[in-house]
Design a protein around this motif. Structure first.
Motif, mmCIF file in Angstrom:
data_model
loop_
_atom_site.group_PDB
_atom_site.id
_atom_site.type_symbol
_atom_site.label_atom_id
_atom_site.label_comp_id
_atom_site.label_asym_id
_atom_site.label_seq_id
_atom_site.Cartn_x
_atom_site.Cartn_y
_atom_site.Cartn_z
ATOM 1 N N GLU A 3 0.102 -7.849 -13.184
ATOM 2 C CA GLU A 3 -1.066 -8.179 -13.985
ATOM 3 C C GLU A 3 -2.040 -9.070 -13.228
ATOM 4 O OE1 GLU A 3 0.141 -9.774 -17.698
ATOM 5 O OE2 GLU A 3 1.109 -7.934 -18.369
ATOM 6 N N LEU A 4 -1.569 -9.782 -12.224
ATOM 7 C CA LEU A 4 -2.470 -10.595 -11.409
ATOM 8 C C LEU A 4 -3.505 -9.722 -10.705
ATOM 9 C CD1 LEU A 4 -0.010 -13.149 -9.747
ATOM 10 C CD2 LEU A 4 -1.402 -13.460 -11.787
ATOM 11 N N ALA A 5 -3.177 -8.479 -10.473
ATOM 12 C CA ALA A 5 -4.107 -7.566 -9.805
ATOM 13 C C ALA A 5 -5.341 -7.283 -10.653
ATOM 14 C CB ALA A 5 -3.400 -6.256 -9.455
ATOM 15 N N ASP A 6 -5.261 -7.546 -11.950
ATOM 16 C CA ASP A 6 -6.378 -7.263 -12.844
ATOM 17 C C ASP A 6 -7.286 -8.465 -13.090
ATOM 18 O OD1 ASP A 6 -5.737 -4.525 -13.394
ATOM 19 O OD2 ASP A 6 -4.067 -5.232 -14.623
ATOM 20 N N LEU A 7 -6.949 -9.625 -12.549
ATOM 21 C CA LEU A 7 -7.780 -10.802 -12.759
ATOM 22 C C LEU A 7 -9.094 -10.685 -11.999
ATOM 23 C CD1 LEU A 7 -5.181 -13.712 -12.549
ATOM 24 C CD2 LEU A 7 -6.217 -12.720 -14.601
ATOM 25 N N SER A 8 -10.148 -11.240 -12.567
ATOM 26 C CA SER A 8 -11.460 -11.199 -11.923
ATOM 27 C C SER A 8 -11.504 -12.172 -10.756
ATOM 28 C CB SER A 8 -12.551 -11.557 -12.932
ATOM 29 O OG SER A 8 -12.494 -12.947 -13.242
ATOM 30 N N ALA A 9 -12.456 -11.956 -9.868
ATOM 31 C CA ALA A 9 -12.632 -12.866 -8.739
ATOM 32 C C ALA A 9 -13.015 -14.259 -9.222
ATOM 33 C CB ALA A 9 -13.701 -12.317 -7.796
ATOM 34 N N VAL A 10 -13.866 -14.328 -10.234
ATOM 35 C CA VAL A 10 -14.264 -15.632 -10.786
ATOM 36 C C VAL A 10 -13.042 -16.384 -11.301
ATOM 37 C CG1 VAL A 10 -15.559 -16.746 -12.648
ATOM 38 C CG2 VAL A 10 -16.615 -14.897 -11.324
ATOM 39 N N ASP A 11 -12.169 -15.692 -12.035
ATOM 40 C CA ASP A 11 -10.961 -16.336 -12.560
ATOM 41 C C ASP A 11 -9.997 -16.718 -11.439
ATOM 42 O OD1 ASP A 11 -11.881 -16.176 -15.136
ATOM 43 O OD2 ASP A 11 -10.750 -14.350 -15.629
ATOM 44 N N LEU A 12 -9.892 -15.888 -10.420
ATOM 45 C CA LEU A 12 -8.990 -16.201 -9.313
ATOM 46 C C LEU A 12 -9.429 -17.469 -8.583
ATOM 47 C CD1 LEU A 12 -8.190 -12.719 -7.716
ATOM 48 C CD2 LEU A 12 -6.698 -14.151 -9.122
ATOM 49 N N VAL A 13 -10.712 -17.581 -8.292
ATOM 50 C CA VAL A 13 -11.204 -18.767 -7.590
ATOM 51 C C VAL A 13 -10.957 -20.019 -8.423
ATOM 52 C CG1 VAL A 13 -13.271 -19.902 -6.692
ATOM 53 C CG2 VAL A 13 -12.883 -17.487 -6.214
ATOM 54 N N ASP A 14 -11.200 -19.941 -9.727
ATOM 55 C CA ASP A 14 -10.911 -21.082 -10.608
ATOM 56 C C ASP A 14 -9.423 -21.434 -10.577
ATOM 57 O OD1 ASP A 14 -13.539 -21.318 -11.340
ATOM 58 O OD2 ASP A 14 -13.322 -20.252 -13.251
#
Length: 462
Positions: A3-14
């Motif tokens: 499910e981590l593969a579906d996270l947005s780039a904005v959310d990942l950076v945060d």
């Protein structure tokens, strides 16, 4: 983990900043998604999980010190294979092209690495980027994650498929007639064609741009903050502008928006596509925008002329190859461009002149409007094995009627999902902005994202 593969780039950076996630575990999740899905999807070229893992570990160490390289440090990325990356061959989707490793990163790849992006792979494309299809003489047939019997579109075929399938959040394609927006529309993702010259590329050419393909408008804006950084190698680039890429709020009241449903040539817009675009326009009207219909403003003469010029341009390159090499080119492509063998200078020049005709027509159509709404393509996706929606090499551009003029005019335009067919395939909405108003296009797209009905779950290929 997947499910981590579906996270947005904005959310990942945060999440990296708050130390809730590590680039290593996210990269592993994306690799697991790719390994499960790619045997069916065929979206990637030069996939290198080992190198991605090394880059992710280095990113993890930077975040631990609070010293990220840039805005996308640790975010998984794919790059279309015609955008050179140092040490990797650039086959251009064609079996006739020699596999010579690139000596340097092209500007979009260089900016991506400098900002800490984790390059997982290149993405597939058709021969020379001359099709809106996943068909290629070099790569395996790329397919649409929403329906494996359907086409992802092209020429940024693998990028569109990878974005929809969740091969990480950031992908980049190129577009000279719709090659970012068409696969974005057919794969249900966001695809931005920036203003001409906004994203430096090498080599530059009339109408050709590189642009992000993502699942969200915010991710597209984040990637644009990276890709729009200057590079002197692009002799046609705009002066660098420090734009507020992540400031996406806007009030729609009073905006004047044209609704364009008849291009003037090409395939007829299907009823399902027209209804979806009209519903989108109504949402803007409900939010206070003024919606007015726009009649057709492009002509058959324009697209036929551009067709002649592009055939001549293609034949000039291919005619230099040996007969053995020519035989390796996708027959659809070869049959199309070989017709230019005996074109006169007048035929080529009058074809080239239609670039100005298209540019002038679109500029005139935008006069008095802040934006134009249209279908991204007249129809939803088509059989995976076809080279185009009509599958006729002598009618190659019937499906690009709503996209190609924006390349010739240089305006920014974006595609994002506005509905689904009865068979569950995505339908793309195109938003066209005034020249250089990339931020305005992104803001309008973000507004639509917040207004549109809840989207269906992303497809699971594995």
């Amino acid at each position: 983990m997947s499910e981590l593969a579906d996270l947005s780039a904005v959310d990942l950076v945060d999440a990296y900043r708050s130390k809730k996630l590590s680039p290593v575990e996210v990269t592993e999740a994306v690799i697991a998604r790719i390994d499960a899905s790619e045997p069916k999807l065929n979206a990637l070229w030069a996939y290198d999980p080992a190198e991605a893992r090394k880059a992710a570990k280095a990113s993890e160490e930077r975040w631990a010190k609070g010293e990220p390289l840039g805005a996308i440090d640790g975010v998984p990325v794919t790059i279309k294979e015609n955008i050179a990356t140092k040490g990797t061959a650039v086959p251009l989707g064609c079996a006739a092209v020699s596999l010579t490793p690139a000596t340097a990163d092209a500007p979009p790849a260089a900016r991506t690495r400098e900002a800490g992006g984790i390059l997982l792979a290149k993405t597939t494309m058709p021969d020379y980027g001359m099709l809106s299809s996943g068909l290629s003489s070099f790569h395996k047939l790329a397919r649409n994650p929403w329906d494996l019997s359907a086409n992802p579109g092209g020429s940024s075929a693998g990028a569109g498929a990878a974005a929809a399938a969740g091969y990480g959040p950031l992908h980049i394609g190129t577009d000279i007639g719709g090659s970012v927006r068409l696969p974005a529309g057919w794969c249900g993702v966001v695809g931005l064609k920036p203003s001409a010259g906004r994203v430096p590329i090498n080599p530059p050419f009339i109408g050709r741009v590189a642009g992000p393909m993502t699942r969200t408008v915010a991710d597209t804006a984040l990637y644009m903050s990276v890709l729009s950084q200057p590079d002197a190698r692009d002799t046609m680039s705009l002066p660098y502008a420090d734009l507020p890429w992540l400031d996406l709020d806007r009030d729609l009241k009073g905006l004047k928006i044209g609704l364009w449903l008849d291009a003037g040539f090409g395939q007829s817009v299907t009823q399902e596509t027209e209804q979806a675009v009209k519903k989108a326009a109504q949402l803007f009207a409900d939010a206070g925008a003024i919606i007015e219909p726009i009649g057709p403003f492009l002509t058959r003469e324009m697209i036929d002329g551009l067709d002649r010029f592009w055939r001549a341009r293609g034949w000039e390159d291919v005619s230099r190859l040996s007969p053995e090499k020519q035989a390796q080119i996708l027959p659809y492509i070869f049959d199309w461009i070989k017709t230019a063998e005996n074109f006169s200078g007048r035929e080529v020049y009058t074809g080239f002149a239609q670039i100005d005709a298209m540019r002038n027509a679109l500029h005139a159509a935008l006069s008095g409007y802040d934006f134009i709404l249209s279908p991204t393509a007249p129809t939803a996706s088509y059989p995976a094995e076809w080279a185009s929606p009509v599958n006729d090499p002598q009618k190659p551009f019937e499906h690009i009627a709503f996209t190609v003029a924006v390349n010739m005019g240089g305006q920014p335009a974006i595609s994002l999902n506005c509905g689904y067919t009865s068979g569950g395939l995505p339908i793309g909405l195109q938003i066209i902005g005034q020249q250089f108003d990339d931020i305005g296009v992104l803001r309008l797209a973000r507004a639509f994202e917040t207004m549109r009905p809840q989207q269906r779950p992303w497809p699971k290929v594995a």
